[in-house]
Design an enzyme around this catalytic site. Structure first.
Site, PDB file in Angstrom:
ATOM      1  N   LEU A  39      10.638  -4.371  -0.250  1.00  0.00           N
ATOM      2  CA  LEU A  39       9.433  -5.146  -0.557  1.00  0.00           C
ATOM      3  C   LEU A  39       9.383  -6.477   0.177  1.00  0.00           C
ATOM      4  CD1 LEU A  39       9.201  -4.506  -4.413  1.00  0.00           C
ATOM      5  CD2 LEU A  39       8.236  -3.163  -2.527  1.00  0.00           C
ATOM      6  N   HIS A  40       8.198  -6.838   0.624  1.00  0.00           N
ATOM      7  CA  HIS A  40       7.949  -8.132   1.260  1.00  0.00           C
ATOM      8  C   HIS A  40       6.738  -8.765   0.571  1.00  0.00           C
ATOM      9  CE1 HIS A  40       4.781  -5.904   3.242  1.00  0.00           C
ATOM     10  NE2 HIS A  40       5.663  -5.102   3.789  1.00  0.00           N
ATOM     11  N   HIS A  43       3.657  -6.580  -0.313  1.00  0.00           N
ATOM     12  CA  HIS A  43       3.735  -5.797  -1.556  1.00  0.00           C
ATOM     13  C   HIS A  43       3.552  -6.710  -2.775  1.00  0.00           C
ATOM     14  CE1 HIS A  43       6.504  -3.328   1.109  1.00  0.00           C
ATOM     15  NE2 HIS A  43       5.649  -2.425   0.709  1.00  0.00           N
ATOM     16  N   GLN A  67       6.150  12.323   3.832  1.00  0.00           N
ATOM     17  CA  GLN A  67       5.295  11.600   4.773  1.00  0.00           C
ATOM     18  C   GLN A  67       6.066  11.158   6.021  1.00  0.00           C
ATOM     19  OE1 GLN A  67       4.361   8.522   1.624  1.00  0.00           O
ATOM     20  NE2 GLN A  67       4.261   7.184   3.390  1.00  0.00           N
ATOM     21  N   ASP A 156      -2.453  -0.964   5.890  1.00  0.00           N
ATOM     22  CA  ASP A 156      -2.535   0.475   6.172  1.00  0.00           C
ATOM     23  C   ASP A 156      -3.977   0.902   5.882  1.00  0.00           C
ATOM     24  OD1 ASP A 156       0.295   1.034   6.809  1.00  0.00           O
ATOM     25  OD2 ASP A 156       0.589   0.288   4.786  1.00  0.00           O
TER      26      ASP A 156
HETATM   27  O1  PAF Z   1       2.149   2.562   1.925  1.00  0.00           O
HETATM   28  C1  PAF Z   1       3.186   3.060   1.427  1.00  0.00           C
HETATM   29  O2  PAF Z   1       4.185   2.375   1.192  1.00  0.00           O
HETATM   30  C2  PAF Z   1       3.222   4.550   1.123  1.00  0.00           C
HETATM   31  O3  PAF Z   1       2.513   5.271   2.081  1.00  0.00           O
HETATM   32  C3  PAF Z   1       2.736   4.892  -0.295  1.00  0.00           C
HETATM   33  C4  PAF Z   1       1.269   4.529  -0.506  1.00  0.00           C
HETATM   34  C5  PAF Z   1       3.582   4.148  -1.322  1.00  0.00           C
HETATM   35  C6  PAF Z   1       2.881   6.390  -0.555  1.00  0.00           C
HETATM   36  O4  PAF Z   1       4.211   6.809  -0.404  1.00  0.00           O
END
Ligand code: PAF
Length: 284
Positions: A39-40, A43, A67, A156
């Site tokens: 986390l930064h 987040h 992913q 994102d």
């Molecule tokens: O953006 C992210 O960190 C990831 O793609 C997420 C939304 C937590 C899904 O794994």
């Protein structure tokens, strides 16, 4: 359930549902902040937004293997649960859901959610299966927790649009909230992947934001999006980026190429610098 100095940690869907269910039964609104950890401040700004808008905030920490494609190094993704817990506590989160892979994908799990169209272009072209992995895990998290709202960063930007599409298409009753990108003082968008940059690459990295900002300004002033985007890509290559996947001006919602300068538009870019593939975007 375990307690880590004020923030509760749960690792099973049953415990998550029990805790969130007790809040909802007490009439408390709930915000969800899905993360993959490391986390930064980006987040933490989502956590703070959730704390400001809802009565209880649950963050999630799950490095979602679905992913990552085989060319991306899942094993090397930064991990620091103890550090993340301390940061979540300081930002005011009430609960952390940090499941193991087998909890999220038990043996036999087969269902996937894909979002054709918006999920196939841009990042979808360069990261096969990425948005199917994201849509599947986010749908699961939303349905497991059933919060009132869920918070995602505009850093994102395409992911945010894919999640909005998926949530609307599946009638998942959760408000999807986007939050502005948090940047370092020199403009570099905060990202867990910035940890991959060497000191020399870190000095070059802010060129990405500078290039898309100039492009957005030029398009706002009436310049041709395609030729300005090509100019921005050249700037990145001459600054030291090894590869530019795309620099492009798109419709802000559908992410289709802009038809005219007068629609709400977004500049999006992805480029490789050393081991890091950086993405960024800005409103026109
Ligand atoms: O953006 C992210 O960190 C990831 O793609 C997420 C939304 C937590 C899904 O794994």
């Amino acid at each position: 359930m375990t307690q880590a100095g004020g923030i509760e940690i749960v690792r099973t869907v049953a415990d998550l549902r029990a805790r969130v269910g007790s809040w909802r039964a007490a009439g408390l609104s709930v915000g969800l902040v899905p993360t993959m950890g490391a986390l930064h401040d980006g987040h933490l700004s989502l956590v703070r937004q959730s704390v400001g808008e809802t009565k209880r905030t649950c963050a999630t920490l799950f490095i979602n293997p679905k992913q990552f494609n085989p060319n991306e190094d899942l094993a090397a993704y930064p991990r620091d649960e103890a550090g993340d817990v301390a940061k979540l506590k300081s930002a005011g989160a009430d609960l952390l859901f940090a499941p193991e892979v087998a909890e999220m994908y038990p043996p036999g799990a087969a269902t996937q959610i894909s979002v054709p169209g918006i999920g196939d272009i841009l990042e979808g072209e360069y990261r096969a299966g990425f948005f199917t992995g994201v849509a599947t895990i986010v749908a699961k998290l939303l349905l497991q927790a059933l919060p009132d709202a869920a918070f995602f960063g505009e850093k994102d930007y395409q992911q945010l649009q894919v999640i909005k599409r998926m949530t609307a298409d599946l009638d998942i009753p959760v408000r999807i909230c986007g939050a502005p990108t948090i940047r370092e003082a020199d403009g570099l968008a905060m990202s867990s992947r910035n940890a991959y940059l060497s000191a020399q690459e870190r000095a070059i990295a802010p060129t990405l934001y500078a290039a898309i900002r100039s492009l957005a300004e030029a398009v706002r002033g009436g310049a041709d999006p395609a030729s300005q985007a090509a100019f921005a890509a050249e700037k990145l290559l001459s600054a030291g980026f090894s590869k530019v996947d795309y620099v492009t001006v798109r419709n802000a919602e559908t992410l289709e190429p802009v038809a005219a300068n007068d629609e709400p538009a977004r500049v999006l870019a992805a480029a490789t610098l050393g081991r890091a593939r950086l993405i960024d975007n800005i409103a026109v």
